[in-house]
Design a protein around this motif. Structure first.
Motif, PDB file in Angstrom:
ATOM      1  N   UNK A 109      10.074   3.622  -2.245  1.00 40.73           N
ATOM      2  CA  UNK A 109      11.142   4.524  -2.682  1.00 40.73           C
ATOM      3  C   UNK A 109      11.288   5.691  -1.714  1.00 40.73           C
ATOM      4  N   UNK A 110      12.461   5.813  -1.056  1.00 43.12           N
ATOM      5  CA  UNK A 110      12.696   6.981  -0.214  1.00 43.12           C
ATOM      6  C   UNK A 110      13.067   8.183  -1.088  1.00 43.12           C
TER       7      UNK A 110
ATOM      8  N   UNK B 288      13.468  18.185  -1.557  1.00 40.49           N
ATOM      9  CA  UNK B 288      14.349  19.308  -1.899  1.00 40.49           C
ATOM     10  C   UNK B 288      15.634  18.845  -2.564  1.00 40.49           C
ATOM     11  N   UNK B 289      15.906  17.536  -2.518  1.00 37.97           N
ATOM     12  CA  UNK B 289      17.106  16.963  -3.134  1.00 37.97           C
ATOM     13  C   UNK B 289      16.704  15.679  -3.871  1.00 37.97           C
ATOM     14  N   UNK B 290      15.806  15.797  -4.861  1.00 34.13           N
ATOM     15  CA  UNK B 290      15.275  14.599  -5.522  1.00 34.13           C
ATOM     16  C   UNK B 290      16.343  13.846  -6.302  1.00 34.13           C
ATOM     17  N   UNK B 291      16.270  12.516  -6.220  1.00 37.08           N
ATOM     18  CA  UNK B 291      17.208  11.658  -6.940  1.00 37.08           C
ATOM     19  C   UNK B 291      16.453  10.435  -7.457  1.00 37.08           C
ATOM     20  N   UNK B 292      16.701  10.105  -8.724  1.00 32.86           N
ATOM     21  CA  UNK B 292      16.179   8.847  -9.264  1.00 32.86           C
ATOM     22  C   UNK B 292      17.234   7.784  -8.993  1.00 32.86           C
ATOM     23  N   UNK B 293      16.996   6.982  -7.984  1.00 28.47           N
ATOM     24  CA  UNK B 293      18.012   6.022  -7.556  1.00 28.47           C
ATOM     25  C   UNK B 293      18.192   4.861  -8.524  1.00 28.47           C
ATOM     26  N   UNK B 294      17.333   4.810  -9.569  1.00 28.03           N
ATOM     27  CA  UNK B 294      17.518   3.775 -10.599  1.00 28.03           C
ATOM     28  C   UNK B 294      18.637   4.147 -11.554  1.00 28.03           C
ATOM     29  N   UNK B 295      19.013   5.426 -11.552  1.00 30.93           N
ATOM     30  CA  UNK B 295      20.110   5.899 -12.405  1.00 30.93           C
ATOM     31  C   UNK B 295      21.416   5.744 -11.614  1.00 30.93           C
ATOM     32  N   UNK B 296      22.366   4.934 -12.075  1.00 30.12           N
ATOM     33  CA  UNK B 296      23.603   4.658 -11.318  1.00 30.12           C
ATOM     34  C   UNK B 296      24.372   5.913 -10.927  1.00 30.12           C
ATOM     35  N   UNK B 297      24.435   6.898 -11.843  1.00 31.44           N
ATOM     36  CA  UNK B 297      25.218   8.100 -11.545  1.00 31.44           C
ATOM     37  C   UNK B 297      24.645   8.872 -10.347  1.00 31.44           C
ATOM     38  N   UNK B 298      23.343   8.729 -10.141  1.00 28.23           N
ATOM     39  CA  UNK B 298      22.732   9.464  -9.019  1.00 28.23           C
ATOM     40  C   UNK B 298      23.185   8.946  -7.655  1.00 28.23           C
TER      41      UNK B 298
ATOM     42  N   UNK C 216       0.811  -1.227   0.000  1.00 28.81           N
ATOM     43  CA  UNK C 216       0.000   0.000   0.000  1.00 28.81           C
ATOM     44  C   UNK C 216       0.840   1.271   0.000  1.00 28.81           C
ATOM     45  N   UNK C 217       2.167   1.138   0.088  1.00 29.19           N
ATOM     46  CA  UNK C 217       3.040   2.316   0.202  1.00 29.19           C
ATOM     47  C   UNK C 217       3.974   2.376  -1.003  1.00 29.19           C
ATOM     48  N   UNK C 218       3.982   3.532  -1.660  1.00 27.59           N
ATOM     49  CA  UNK C 218       4.891   3.732  -2.805  1.00 27.59           C
ATOM     50  C   UNK C 218       6.127   4.549  -2.433  1.00 27.59           C
ATOM     51  N   UNK C 219       5.926   5.601  -1.622  1.00 34.09           N
ATOM     52  CA  UNK C 219       7.038   6.501  -1.295  1.00 34.09           C
ATOM     53  C   UNK C 219       7.159   6.709   0.219  1.00 34.09           C
ATOM     54  N   UNK C 220       8.387   6.958   0.624  1.00 35.73           N
ATOM     55  CA  UNK C 220       8.658   7.539   1.943  1.00 35.73           C
ATOM     56  C   UNK C 220       9.254   8.907   1.664  1.00 35.73           C
ATOM     57  N   UNK C 221       8.519   9.956   2.000  1.00 35.62           N
ATOM     58  CA  UNK C 221       8.940  11.312   1.647  1.00 35.62           C
ATOM     59  C   UNK C 221       9.405  12.104   2.864  1.00 35.62           C
TER      60      UNK C 221
ATOM     61  N   UNK D  50      22.234   4.779   6.792  1.00 29.26           N
ATOM     62  CA  UNK D  50      21.253   5.236   5.805  1.00 29.26           C
ATOM     63  C   UNK D  50      21.184   4.283   4.611  1.00 29.26           C
ATOM     64  N   UNK D  51      22.334   3.820   4.110  1.00 29.03           N
ATOM     65  CA  UNK D  51      22.341   2.858   3.002  1.00 29.03           C
ATOM     66  C   UNK D  51      21.611   1.575   3.387  1.00 29.03           C
ATOM     67  N   UNK D  52      21.820   1.144   4.618  1.00 26.98           N
ATOM     68  CA  UNK D  52      21.179  -0.088   5.083  1.00 26.98           C
ATOM     69  C   UNK D  52      19.653   0.048   5.082  1.00 26.98           C
ATOM     70  N   UNK D  53      19.141   1.192   5.559  1.00 28.70           N
ATOM     71  CA  UNK D  53      17.692   1.418   5.595  1.00 28.70           C
ATOM     72  C   UNK D  53      17.136   1.546   4.180  1.00 28.70           C
ATOM     73  N   UNK D  54      17.874   2.204   3.289  1.00 27.06           N
ATOM     74  CA  UNK D  54      17.436   2.334   1.890  1.00 27.06           C
ATOM     75  C   UNK D  54      17.270   0.962   1.255  1.00 27.06           C
ATOM     76  N   UNK D  55      18.193   0.037   1.570  1.00 26.38           N
ATOM     77  CA  UNK D  55      18.092  -1.334   1.045  1.00 26.38           C
ATOM     78  C   UNK D  55      16.854  -2.029   1.584  1.00 26.38           C
ATOM     79  N   UNK D  56      16.603  -1.859   2.887  1.00 27.77           N
ATOM     80  CA  UNK D  56      15.406  -2.473   3.477  1.00 27.77           C
ATOM     81  C   UNK D  56      14.148  -1.962   2.800  1.00 27.77           C
ATOM     82  N   UNK D  57      14.071  -0.658   2.564  1.00 28.95           N
ATOM     83  CA  UNK D  57      12.903  -0.080   1.919  1.00 28.95           C
ATOM     84  C   UNK D  57      12.782  -0.567   0.479  1.00 28.95           C
ATOM     85  N   UNK D  58      13.930  -0.727  -0.200  1.00 29.53           N
ATOM     86  CA  UNK D  58      13.913  -1.230  -1.582  1.00 29.53           C
ATOM     87  C   UNK D  58      13.323  -2.625  -1.687  1.00 29.53           C
TER      88      UNK D  58
END
Length: 509
Positions: free
Chosen positions: A105-106, A110-120, A73-78, A92-100
């Motif tokens: 998507x976290x 104000x600092x948007x990033x598309x984490x699917x793009x490797x350079x980001x 039921x959840x798409x984003x954590x904003x 922070x990396x560890x929590x991002x993995x858990x959410x993934x």
């Protein structure tokens, strides 16, 4: 198309809010605007007033639990920016993995990033590392500032009991006596009498309003802050030491070290436990004649009333009525009659002796002050040599630690020398008056002062026997003052008896 959903997370700590203006209200407003403009439905809001140094935060733990139970039921954590999310890159990396793994998507609005793009991920590393670097730098600055302040003699943390924190006109931290100060002074004065145990005195003063528990009270009466010193902790290559504080001492060094001597066991005869009962003044001063253990005391009910007894704590049959023992002890004190001529002679001798000692004490105090000043000058000289590269930092440190330790000993000796000349004559006259009517003074005294009298006259435990009192030692000064001329002659020949030989008897049951 299914509408997107989000959990919004707002976080602030008190210092961040003051410093950066990220109030919880501001964050919530920005997040709700963001979701409204993008047709994102907010299904939960978690707000936190907690540091982001770790993810062990009450509300964030609830958030994770909600995500695991409702992951479909959840798409984003904003959140507003990545510093609101976390200030530790690794965590922070560890929590991002858990959410993934939960397909959530976290995102920092104000600092948007598309984490699917490797350079980001390079930008993510920068965003996550920046708060951690800020934290480390801030922590280092704070530690350095606190250390400098302590070296200057300023108290920088929460004030100990008896003081309160203030800021001087130039904004510097300082402590001044609070409304608890007199209770702290009383703690030291009362313990120095030798009448109270730690727990008992703590209980008494807490009842009067002292804000302290048992463990903190133990620290309180060992705290050198109350004699005007500030503890400077070890920092980098510097060892820990005490320096003179800019705050007002609550007690004298003499009283402080007197208490420390009692705490370390260098004390005269005093009760192992204060009774708190007027009916049992001898409790703690008695020893069992059968087994050598302490004699305690308690009340028994019978014949429509309460009756007090002294009894052995070891379970043997030693037991006698408290009122009879108390009466006979009073009769014992009545037998202590000072020889007026000896008392007067003793007074004159003590006056001559202490007058001489006071002169010597003044000279010693001057000499100790000179030695302390000389050591401080040596430390300063060594520091100049180090700054001029004529002395290594290691050698300077060794010299400084050695001289500061010497100064600590000199300060203690100075407190032990004291002066006290103004009060001594009055104390001496008062002591002579007390000896002249010791029994009356004892009879009219409070429980505390009754026990002081007992401990002063009888430095060791008293033993009751059928033929009277017995003890291993009586205060020799009292014994000598009470001897008549013939006994003084016998004393010279080693045939004198003390006043215990003719004391009253206690019925043993």
């Amino acid at each position: 198309m299914k509408a997107k959903t989000a959990i919004i997370y707002t976080r602030v700590s008190s210092d961040e809010q003051a410093r950066e203006g990220y109030s919880l209200q501001y964050q919530e407003e920005q997040l709700r605007k963001y979701c409204t403009h993008r047709d994102i439905t907010i299904i939960a809001h978690y707000k936190e007033d907690y540091s982001a140094k770790t993810f062990d935060r009450p509300e964030f733990n609830k958030l994770l639990s909600f995500c695991k139970k409702n992951q479909s039921e959840v798409d984003y954590l904003l959140f507003v920016n990545w510093s609101r999310f976390g200030r530790n890159a690794g965590d922070s990396y560890s929590i991002i993995k858990q959410l993934g793994k939960l397909d959530i998507e976290p995102q920092a609005i104000e600092q948007p990033l598309d984490l699917k793009v490797p350079e980001n991920k390079m930008m993510l590393a920068f965003y996550l590392a920046t708060p951690e670097v800020e934290n480390d730098r801030r922590s280092l600055n704070v530690r350095s500032g606190l250390y400098r302040a302590r070296k200057e003699g300023r108290w920088t943390t929460h004030a100990p009991v008896g003081y309160r924190n203030i800021r001087t006109e130039d904004g510097r931290a300082m402590i001044i006596p609070s409304d608890q100060a007199e209770l702290v002074r009383e703690a030291f004065r009362e313990y120095a009498t030798g009448t109270y145990g730690i727990n008992e005195l703590c209980k008494k003063l807490v009842a009067k309003g002292l804000k302290s528990g048992r463990s903190s009270f133990n620290e309180l009466i060992r705290n050198k802050t109350y004699i005007g010193l500030v503890y400077v902790p070890a920092y980098k290559d510097e060892l820990a030491y005490y320096t003179k504080g800019i705050h007002e001492p609550l007690i004298s060094e003499k009283l402080f070290y007197q208490v420390q001597d009692l705490l370390e066991g260098r004390s005269p005869n005093r009760p192992t436990k204060n009774t708190g009962k007027e009916e049992l003044p001898l409790r703690g001063f008695l020893e069992c004649r059968q087994c050598g253990k302490n004699i305690s005391g308690s009340a028994s009910r019978g014949n429509g009333g309460r009756y007090f007894y002294y009894h052995c704590t070891c379970g043997c049959n030693e037991r006698f009525k408290a009122h009879e023992a108390n009466k006979m002890f009073l009769e014992l004190l009545q037998s202590i009659t000072p020889n007026p001529a000896v008392l007067e002679m003793n007074y004159e001798i003590l006056m001559d002796e202490f007058t001489s000692k006071f002169k010597s004490a003044k000279q010693q105090t001057i000499k100790l002050d000179e030695d302390i000043k000389k050591n401080n000058q040596r430390i300063q000289n060594a520091q100049h040599l180090m700054l001029d590269a004529e002395l290594s930092a290691k050698d300077y440190k060794e010299i400084k630690v050695k001289l500061e330790a010497e100064n600590d000993l000199l300060l203690r000796r100075k407190s032990e020398v004291g002066n006290g000349e103004e009060d001594f004559k009055e104390y001496l006259r008062s002591g002579a008056t007390i000896l002249r009517d010791l029994d009356a003074r004892y009879q009219n005294a409070s429980l505390k002062y009754k026990q002081l009298i007992i401990g002063s006259v009888f430095p060791e435990k008293l033993i009751f026997e059928k033929n009277g009192f017995r003890t291993n030692r009586v205060n020799e000064a009292v014994q000598l003052i009470c001897m008549n001329n013939s006994q003084l002659d016998q004393k010279k020949s080693g045939r004198a008896k003390n006043f215990l030989a003719t004391s009253a008897q206690v019925e043993v049951r």
